[in-house]
Each structure stands twice: as structure tokens, then as C-alpha cells.
Design an enzyme around this catalytic site. Structure first.
Site, PDB file in Angstrom:
ATOM      1  N   ARG A 186      27.930  20.612  29.510  1.00 16.88           N
ATOM      2  CA  ARG A 186      29.032  21.445  28.716  1.00 16.88           C
ATOM      3  C   ARG A 186      30.359  21.114  29.428  1.00 16.88           C
ATOM      4  O   ARG A 186      30.528  20.924  30.749  1.00 16.88           O
ATOM      5  CB  ARG A 186      28.831  22.888  29.235  1.00 16.88           C
ATOM      6  CG  ARG A 186      27.666  23.491  28.022  1.00 16.88           C
ATOM      7  CD  ARG A 186      27.240  25.042  28.722  1.00 16.88           C
ATOM      8  NE  ARG A 186      28.471  25.746  29.320  1.00 16.88           N
ATOM      9  CZ  ARG A 186      28.031  27.222  29.550  1.00 16.88           C
ATOM     10  NH1 ARG A 186      27.105  27.741  29.058  1.00 16.88           N
ATOM     11  NH2 ARG A 186      28.905  27.820  30.227  1.00 16.88           N
ATOM     12  N   ARG A 213      32.143  41.284  30.335  1.00 19.14           N
ATOM     13  CA  ARG A 213      32.248  40.541  31.461  1.00 19.14           C
ATOM     14  C   ARG A 213      33.590  41.015  32.229  1.00 19.14           C
ATOM     15  O   ARG A 213      34.183  40.678  33.218  1.00 19.14           O
ATOM     16  CB  ARG A 213      32.653  38.718  30.923  1.00 19.14           C
ATOM     17  CG  ARG A 213      31.943  37.922  31.587  1.00 19.14           C
ATOM     18  CD  ARG A 213      32.509  36.764  31.042  1.00 19.14           C
ATOM     19  NE  ARG A 213      32.046  35.578  31.495  1.00 19.14           N
ATOM     20  CZ  ARG A 213      31.178  34.849  30.848  1.00 19.14           C
ATOM     21  NH1 ARG A 213      30.388  35.126  29.987  1.00 19.14           N
ATOM     22  NH2 ARG A 213      30.683  33.605  31.572  1.00 19.14           N
ATOM     23  N   ARG A 238      35.535  29.367  37.140  1.00 19.30           N
ATOM     24  CA  ARG A 238      34.729  30.461  36.718  1.00 19.30           C
ATOM     25  C   ARG A 238      34.057  31.294  37.662  1.00 19.30           C
ATOM     26  O   ARG A 238      34.146  32.423  37.403  1.00 19.30           O
ATOM     27  CB  ARG A 238      33.524  29.567  36.035  1.00 19.30           C
ATOM     28  CG  ARG A 238      33.909  29.114  34.632  1.00 19.30           C
ATOM     29  CD  ARG A 238      32.912  27.954  33.965  1.00 19.30           C
ATOM     30  NE  ARG A 238      31.615  28.682  33.640  1.00 19.30           N
ATOM     31  CZ  ARG A 238      30.771  27.517  33.800  1.00 19.30           C
ATOM     32  NH1 ARG A 238      30.784  26.369  34.131  1.00 19.30           N
ATOM     33  NH2 ARG A 238      29.441  28.143  33.324  1.00 19.30           N
ATOM     34  N   ARG A 243      23.132  21.228  34.847  1.00 21.76           N
ATOM     35  CA  ARG A 243      22.727  22.025  33.941  1.00 21.76           C
ATOM     36  C   ARG A 243      23.110  21.008  32.366  1.00 21.76           C
ATOM     37  O   ARG A 243      24.045  20.202  32.379  1.00 21.76           O
ATOM     38  CB  ARG A 243      23.401  23.218  33.629  1.00 21.76           C
ATOM     39  CG  ARG A 243      23.166  24.048  32.331  1.00 21.76           C
ATOM     40  CD  ARG A 243      23.398  25.218  32.248  1.00 21.76           C
ATOM     41  NE  ARG A 243      24.780  25.723  32.160  1.00 21.76           N
ATOM     42  CZ  ARG A 243      25.493  27.017  32.481  1.00 21.76           C
ATOM     43  NH1 ARG A 243      24.712  27.878  32.493  1.00 21.76           N
ATOM     44  NH2 ARG A 243      26.764  26.982  32.352  1.00 21.76           N
ATOM     45  N   LYS A 255      21.117  33.118  33.287  1.00 28.75           N
ATOM     46  CA  LYS A 255      20.949  34.113  32.450  1.00 28.75           C
ATOM     47  C   LYS A 255      20.704  33.892  31.161  1.00 28.75           C
ATOM     48  O   LYS A 255      19.793  34.400  30.594  1.00 28.75           O
ATOM     49  CB  LYS A 255      22.618  34.960  32.432  1.00 28.75           C
ATOM     50  CG  LYS A 255      22.977  35.675  33.554  1.00 28.75           C
ATOM     51  CD  LYS A 255      24.205  36.450  33.274  1.00 28.75           C
ATOM     52  CE  LYS A 255      25.555  35.421  32.762  1.00 28.75           C
ATOM     53  NZ  LYS A 255      25.901  34.696  33.739  1.00 28.75           N
TER      54      LYS A 255
HETATM   55  P1  ADP Z   1      28.497  31.035  31.773  1.00 24.47           P
HETATM   56  O1  ADP Z   1      27.343  29.816  31.854  1.00 24.47           O
HETATM   57  O2  ADP Z   1      29.824  30.757  32.480  1.00 24.47           O
HETATM   58  O3  ADP Z   1      27.952  32.431  31.977  1.00 24.47           O
HETATM   59  P2  ADP Z   1      28.939  31.637  28.898  1.00 24.47           P
HETATM   60  O4  ADP Z   1      28.203  30.603  27.816  1.00 24.47           O
HETATM   61  O5  ADP Z   1      28.618  32.902  29.073  1.00 24.47           O
HETATM   62  O6  ADP Z   1      29.049  31.042  30.188  1.00 24.47           O
HETATM   63  O7  ADP Z   1      30.517  31.502  28.565  1.00 24.47           O
HETATM   64  C1  ADP Z   1      31.138  30.405  28.453  1.00 24.47           C
HETATM   65  C2  ADP Z   1      32.684  30.663  28.495  1.00 24.47           C
HETATM   66  O8  ADP Z   1      33.061  31.447  27.151  1.00 24.47           O
HETATM   67  C3  ADP Z   1      33.235  31.658  29.535  1.00 24.47           C
HETATM   68  O9  ADP Z   1      33.581  30.637  30.863  1.00 24.47           O
HETATM   69  C4  ADP Z   1      34.414  31.985  28.881  1.00 24.47           C
HETATM   70  O10 ADP Z   1      35.624  31.219  28.846  1.00 24.47           O
HETATM   71  C5  ADP Z   1      34.159  32.314  27.476  1.00 24.47           C
HETATM   72  N1  ADP Z   1      33.613  33.759  27.299  1.00 24.47           N
HETATM   73  C6  ADP Z   1      32.156  34.008  27.024  1.00 24.47           C
HETATM   74  N2  ADP Z   1      32.043  35.247  27.115  1.00 24.47           N
HETATM   75  C7  ADP Z   1      32.824  35.855  27.464  1.00 24.47           C
HETATM   76  C8  ADP Z   1      33.562  37.233  27.703  1.00 24.47           C
HETATM   77  N3  ADP Z   1      32.600  38.334  27.521  1.00 24.47           N
HETATM   78  N4  ADP Z   1      34.787  37.542  28.049  1.00 24.47           N
HETATM   79  C9  ADP Z   1      35.627  36.337  28.090  1.00 24.47           C
HETATM   80  N5  ADP Z   1      35.424  35.061  28.147  1.00 24.47           N
HETATM   81  C10 ADP Z   1      34.117  34.891  27.638  1.00 24.47           C
END
Ligand code: ADP
Length: 277
Positions: A219, A147, A230, A186, A69
Site C-alpha cells: 500500500r 478513529r 500514521r 504487509r 485489525k
Molecule cells: P490502517 O492500516 O492504517 O489501519 P486503514 O485501511 O484503516 O489503515 O485506513 C487507511 C487510511 O484511510 C488512513 O490512514 C486514513 O488516511 C484513511 N482513513 C480510514 N478510516 C478513517 C477514519 N475513520 N478517519 C479518518 N481517516 C480514515
């Protein structure tokens, strides 16, 4: 309740790579300018104003962690001139900030490191205080938000109240085995947050970012234990949003297999279909 929504898209079928080659990406123009200051820093941040935008689109990207994404959001940002609004980036910016985090943010960062979702109230508070970004004149690409169903309902209400029309929700679909492979390879630039993959999308300078020269890091939440959490969390909390947006007739499924460019071509072809459909 559904009838009042300003959403305007019907669900579409997949567009193949071959099909997408025949489609002109008419809305594509390469303005690379949104600096997201207001999103990353909060209401006190000021973004650089964006000159003329070809076609303002307001999009949500859905899909399991690792489907790409962030990479697609970045490509869409460049081609549409829209602002990339990633909630994960806000948390990572706070984690790397020299300022002491608020108690709520410190707790949020602990959830993030473990691969768990940050509580809805914290996330919603953060998005609500940045709601001006939803009015960005270049449009927006929401990545990682909403989410949960609670977040999706809150966003829907806010957009209705503020008369903001959502154009589409792109749902990236990918088999589980490939998701795990992508997450483990990644790497992210510690400065500009550009995303690479050690084999699929390596930087020209190993360990360094092609865009800004920053250091490439894995990360914390891409370690195997956090990846498992996750993916389970995604299935339980986020996958139900697919039906939520399908019911609102805005869901646009896109196969997330192949190279970033192939996925982007499919995305662009699907968006063409809604622009000219
Ligand atoms: P991913 O690569 O897992 O899609 P993101 O960069 O979107 O990662 O998010 C990293 C972390 O930040 C998530 O695993 C969560 O802990 C937190 N996070 C991000 N956006 C949200 C959200 N909308 N609701 C709850 N937690 C979030």
C-alpha cells in the site's frame, strides 16, 4: 448519559493462548459470503443476501495501524458471517475506481496517501450514507472507524437513534517495534483486498493472491514516511477512544502478539466470554 446506552459488555482481562485452546468456539460456523457491495460502492450497491447467521455480533476493532485489525476482521467475518466494514477499504476502492472521484473524495485520497486522517466531516458523510450496513442481519465488524472522538460520538448517537446495540469493542494491543515490522512487510491483493505479510503470512504463490490470483502490492501508505505519520496520528487522535469505550464498559483488550491464528483464538475466547458471561 452513559446509563442510556444499549451497550452490554463489561471490560474483560486477557485470555491466554493456552486458555483459549480449552474454549469451544461455539458460535463458529464458516459462512463466507458477505460481498460488502453496499459498503464499498455506497447506497446504490446491493449485497448478496446472507443465509442463516449463527450469532449476530456488532463489533468495533480498535488498535494502531499494523496490529492486524484487517486480518482479524477477515477471520471474524468468515466465522461469524458478519459484514466487514472498513473505511480504509472504501477509500482504496475509490482510489482504484475508474470513475472520476468527487472533489471531497479526491481530497480524502490525498490525506490517505500522506498517512494523515481524512477529515471527520468527509468520513462521517461516507459512513452516514452507508448506515444501512449497520443493520446488516449478519452483524458487522467496523475496522478503521471510528478513529477520532468526534467520529465515536457521532456513531454512538446514530446507533442510539437507530436502536442498534454494540456488543463489544476489541482493542488489539502490540509493542511499537512489532507494529513497524508488520507494516513494512504487509502486502495487499489489489483485487479482493486479502492481506498477507512477506514473512509472517506469505501467499503460496509469491506475488499472487491465494484467494483470487490478484496481484499483491504494498500500500502507498505503508512506505516509511507515511507509517511514521500514521503512528503519530494514532497516538494523538485514536488512542483516546480506548478510554471512551472503557467508560462505556464495552472494551475488550486482546494481545495482538503471535500468529494471526493465535490472535484470532484469543479474540474468539474473549467473545465467548461475553456470549456466555
Ligand atoms: P490502517 O492500516 O492504517 O489501519 P486503514 O485501511 O484503516 O489503515 O485506513 C487507511 C487510511 O484511510 C488512513 O490512514 C486514513 O488516511 C484513511 N482513513 C480510514 N478510516 C478513517 C477514519 N475513520 N478517519 C479518518 N481517516 C480514515
Amino acid at each position: 448519559m452513559r446509563a442510556r446506552l444499549p451497550y452490554r459488555l463489561q471490560e474483560r482481562h486477557f485470555v491466554s493462548w493456552k486458555q483459549s485452546q480449552h474454549l469451544k468456539m461455539e458460535f463458529v460456523k464458516p459462512p463466507d459470503r458477505s460481498n460488502r457491495a453496499a459498503w464499498l460502492e455506497g447506497p446504490s450497491g446491493r449485497c448478496t443476501p446472507q443465509p442463516g447467521v449463527v450469532r449476530r455480533l456488532r463489533l468495533i476493532l480498535l488498535g494502531a495501524p499494523g496490529v492486524g485489525k484487517g486480518t482479524q476482521a477477515d477471520l471474524l467475518r468468515k466465522h461469524l458471517g458478519a459484514c466487514h466494514l472498513s473505511t480504509g477499504d472504501v477509500f482504496r476502492a475509490a482510489a482504484h475506481s475508474i470513475c472520476e472521484p468527487s472533489p471531497a473524495m479526491a481530497a480524502a485520497l490525498d490525506f490517505m496517501r500522506r498517512g494523515e486522517l481524512v477529515p471527520d466531516t468527509t468520513v462521517w458523510e461516507m459512513v452516514r450514507e452507508r448506515s444501512q450496513c449497520l443493520h446488516c442481519r449478519g452483524g458487522f465488524i467496523l475496522d478503521g472507524f471510528p478513529r477520532t472522538l468526534m467520529q465515536a460520538e457521532s456513531l454512538k448517537k446514530l446507533m442510539e437513534d437507530e436502536h442498534i446495540v454494540l456488543d463489544a469493542v476489541i482493542n488489539y494491543e502490540l509493542p511499537l517495534a512489532e507494529i513497524v515490522e508488520r507494516l513494512s512487510g504487509r502486502r495487499t491483493c489489489e483485487q479482493c483486498k486479502a492481506v498477507y505479510h512477506i514473512t509472517r503470512q506469505p501467499s503460496r504463490d509469491p506475488g499472487g493472491c491465494d484467494r483470487c490470483g490478484g496481484k499483491l502490492l504494498q500500500r502507498d501508505d505503508d512506505c516509511p514516511e507515511s507509517v511514521k505519520v500514521r503512528l503519530e496520528t494514532y497516538e494523538r487522535s485514536t488512542a483516546p477512544l480506548i478510554q471512551f469505550y472503557r467508560d462505556l464498559s464495552v472494551l475488550l483488550p486482546v494481545a495482538a502478539t503471535g500468529s494471526p491464528e493465535e490472535i484470532f483464538a484469543r479474540t474468539a475466547a474473549s467473545l465467548e466470554a461475553i456470549l456466555h458471561g
